[in-house]
Each structure stands twice: as structure tokens, then as C-alpha cells.
Design an enzyme around this catalytic site. Sequence first.
Site, PDB file in Angstrom:
ATOM      1  N   CYS A 177      58.056 -45.741  63.827  1.00 42.40           N
ATOM      2  CA  CYS A 177      57.151 -44.966  62.985  1.00 42.40           C
ATOM      3  C   CYS A 177      55.898 -44.631  63.796  1.00 42.40           C
ATOM      4  O   CYS A 177      55.298 -45.521  64.422  1.00 42.40           O
ATOM      5  CB  CYS A 177      56.774 -45.766  61.752  1.00 42.40           C
ATOM      6  SG  CYS A 177      55.434 -45.052  60.770  1.00 42.40           S
ATOM      7  N   CYS A 207      68.752 -35.353  56.166  1.00 43.62           N
ATOM      8  CA  CYS A 207      67.440 -34.722  56.236  1.00 43.62           C
ATOM      9  C   CYS A 207      66.577 -35.373  57.304  1.00 43.62           C
ATOM     10  O   CYS A 207      66.615 -36.582  57.509  1.00 43.62           O
ATOM     11  CB  CYS A 207      66.759 -34.813  54.876  1.00 43.62           C
ATOM     12  SG  CYS A 207      65.095 -34.143  54.835  1.00 43.62           S
ATOM     13  N   HIS A 209      54.581 -29.830  58.920  1.00 42.88           N
ATOM     14  CA  HIS A 209      55.825 -29.080  58.983  1.00 42.88           C
ATOM     15  C   HIS A 209      55.991 -28.154  57.773  1.00 42.88           C
ATOM     16  O   HIS A 209      56.739 -27.183  57.833  1.00 42.88           O
ATOM     17  CB  HIS A 209      57.022 -30.043  59.042  1.00 42.88           C
ATOM     18  CG  HIS A 209      57.279 -30.568  60.422  1.00 42.88           C
ATOM     19  ND1 HIS A 209      56.361 -31.323  61.092  1.00 42.88           N
ATOM     20  CD2 HIS A 209      58.333 -30.421  61.261  1.00 42.88           C
ATOM     21  CE1 HIS A 209      56.834 -31.662  62.271  1.00 42.88           C
ATOM     22  NE2 HIS A 209      58.044 -31.120  62.415  1.00 42.88           N
TER      23      HIS A 209
END
Length: 489
Positions: free
Chosen positions: A297, A310, A334
Amino acid sequence: MSKQDFNDSHRNNPSIFHSKSMDSEEEDFNYSTGDVLGSDQEEEEDFNNFHDSDPINRRQTHYRTLKQQEIKHLQENDISTVSSVLSVSRGVACTLLCRNNWRLSSVYDQWFSDENKIPEEPVGESALQESEKFTCKICYETISITNMLSASCGHLFCSDCWKIYISTSIKDGPGCLTLSCPKPGCKSNPGLDMVDLLSSPEDKDKYYRYLYRSYVESNTKRKWCPAPGCDFAIEFESDGLQSHGYEVTCDCDYKFCWNCGEESHRPLDCETVAKWIEKNSSEAENTTWILAYTKPCPKCRRAIEKNHGCSHMTCRVPCRHQFCWICGGDWTKHVTFYDCNKFKEEGDNPDERSRKKAKKHLERYAHYYERWDSNDKSRKRALVDLDIARNDHVDVLVKVHGETQAQLKFVIEAWDQIVECRRVLKWSYAYGYYLSLNQSGKMEFFGHLQGQAESALERLHYCAEKEMSTCRAIVVRMISRGFDGSWRV
């Protein structure tokens, strides 16, 4: 399938799998006319002798297999010899041998040079009055001399304390074989006589089991066969280990390396085998997988696996950071501007380099491990089929084809060869994994030899399995037709 089919497949097997020397091959297959025309009884005797020997490696061995009765007989002979030569009791002789690792020469050297050797006769209550009482130095109870015991040193303790002391020592393990007197600093051993007198049946049985196993485990030229459920031991001759390598075959047909105790692992050395086994069982590969198939992360650096299609990733609580799996960028950016589809020059990203390197390493390891494991499983299955061939398959073929067991022993030889080849091929993949990638020529040549060996082995294995399947079908037909012993295929 005929014997010729087996021989054709066997002939194509490359020499990497052959464990015989050329001399031994000539001795094995140099049959005279008299051998071919011999009686059926002689052939049956040859077949029985074949079962008692290793069909793959029949060269002269420099070791022997010891069964339980042989070990007990040898152990009893050593005890009796020491007892007779030194004029001591069986218990004292046993103690001396345990202290000197069952080496008779060491026993004699110690006995004739040690001034503090074990007294031949015990000292104790026989020289004292029965009415006398003593204080036990363990429990500090005042007890009659009739309930006091000592080893050969003469240090008296009550029988109850002796029982507890000996029982606790036996439960602690094989160290009870060299148990010393409870008095600090005293090196005298209670020995076998005291164990027989005071121990419970369970403790006595455990003590004698330790005594039996110590005869093998204390000698550097003897080892137990590591096969599950096998009680045999292997004993090497004086110079056999140095001049003829480490691979031995027990009478239970298990082959193992004398040096490391693992199953026979040619062409690998013991050090490489230990590295491979550790690699297969360690957590290192889990770490490699995490590096290859997860990404940290960007905010909390926790490893995250992508388990949906996804690319929108959400870190777990309490972080809850949302980012793009493709580029690692903030997902909120995004929404308004998506540029992951655009090619970008790869910068100096240490995390990305580590991930690619780990993935490549994992793929290479998986390639070799899958084939190592596949051959291991095939070998285990071949061992089951070998047992079926020995116990049932050949007997059925004798009835069906009307041939003798000696004429059909090539079937068992084929299965023996398959088992041996699977073992060698299995370890060849571990060998290939540790070959240096920089040695491209050596790697290419090794791959060629390995491919040729595997191809020949697959042909032989297929023929053997097809023959066994055909035999099983014949048995079913024989049973359905009420076989009376006269029918032939």
C-alpha cells in the site's frame, strides 16, 4: 506385452540411470547354454535368489543388513566375551560396554589401566548386621539395613529412593545406560542388576530397548535403516565406506545415503540436498510469493493481493487508502485524469525491481519443484506397482502364459528400474535448480541429457503400466469364465 517390448524400452534408457559397472553387467547377463536349458526347478531357485538380492545394483557390497535377532546375538556375544575375559558379572560387563560405546578393545584398555575400575564384587549390606539402621542420604529417613541398597561403590540408599532414581532416569532417555551412583562425585554405575531388581515391567522393557538400540547407535559403522517401520540396521566393513561411497540398500529395498541419512540422492551431494529440503519447507518461499504477487500500500506499506478484476484497490482498516493497482497512484486522481494506459519510461523504482526479481525467481523455483514433486509421486506409485508385481502380477502371468517365474523375472526388473530411475530423475531437477545460470553451455547439455533420460523412462513406465493393466483385465476375464488352471491366452 512381451519381454521383447520391455527390452526395447529398457535398451533406450540412458546410462545416467545405470548403477551397475560394466563388469557386473557382463557377469549378470553372460548365460551359458546349460543355463538356458536348465530345469524348471533350477529356474525357480534362481527366481527365489533374485528376490534376495538387489536387481539394480548387484555389484559386491561392503556392508551387510543386520536383522533384530542378529543384533541381539552379536550384542549377547560381546557381553559374554567381556564377562568371560574379565571374570565379571554380566551386569558389570554390560555397564563397561555401554561406557565404551560397545568397543571391546576400549573396554580392555580401560579395565587394565584404570585403578578406579568397577569392583568385581559389590560392597553393601552383606557385611553389616541386619539390626543396624542407617539414614538414607536422599530422603533422610532412618531405615533398616535390609531395605538399603548400594551399587558396587558401597554407598547405601533406601530401596524406595533407588526405585525413584532409576525410574526417573529411564524416563529421561538412553542416558540411563550409563547411570551413576546418586552420591555426588561417585562414578560407579548401578547397572543391569539393579535395574532388574527394582524397575517396573514397563521401565525394564524401556531400559532393555535402549540397551538394544545402543548397540547400533554407539558404533560409527552401524546405522538404523531410516525407512518407516523398518527395524533393520546396516553395518559397514572396515574400509567399505571410504572406498565405495555412501549409498546403501537395506533388505527392505530402501536406499539411503549413509552420510546424511536421507534417501539416496544421486547425483546431488548431501549439502545441496539439505539446502533443497530446507528450501521446500521454509517460509522463504512464502516471502518470495508475497514479493512476486502482492504490492505494498503506498500509504501504510502493508502487502495487498489483487483478488478481483478491478484495479481499484482499498487498503484494510484503519488505513482505507484507495489507490490504483497498475501505477500505485491515488485513486481519487484517476477519476478525473486516467493515464495508466500511457507508456512511461521506467524510473529507478527499487520496489518494482524487487517485485520482478522475486517473481522471476519464484517461477524458476516452481518449474523445478513441480517436476521434482511429480517424479517423487510417480516413484511412490511405482513402488506400489512393484510390490503388486512381486506378489501377484508374476504369479498370474505364470498361470496365463505357462512360463516359469524365472522366465518372467524381467517384469520385476523393469519395475525396479523404473523406481530407481524416478529417484535419480527426481533429484536431477534439484541439481538443475542449483546449476549456475551463467554456465549456459553446461545448463544446455544437462537439459539435453535430462530430456533424453526422461523420454526413455516414460516409454518404459508406459509399457510396464500397460502390461499390468492388461494382466488385470485378464484376471477379470478368468474369474468371469471360472478359470480352472488350464486356460491360456
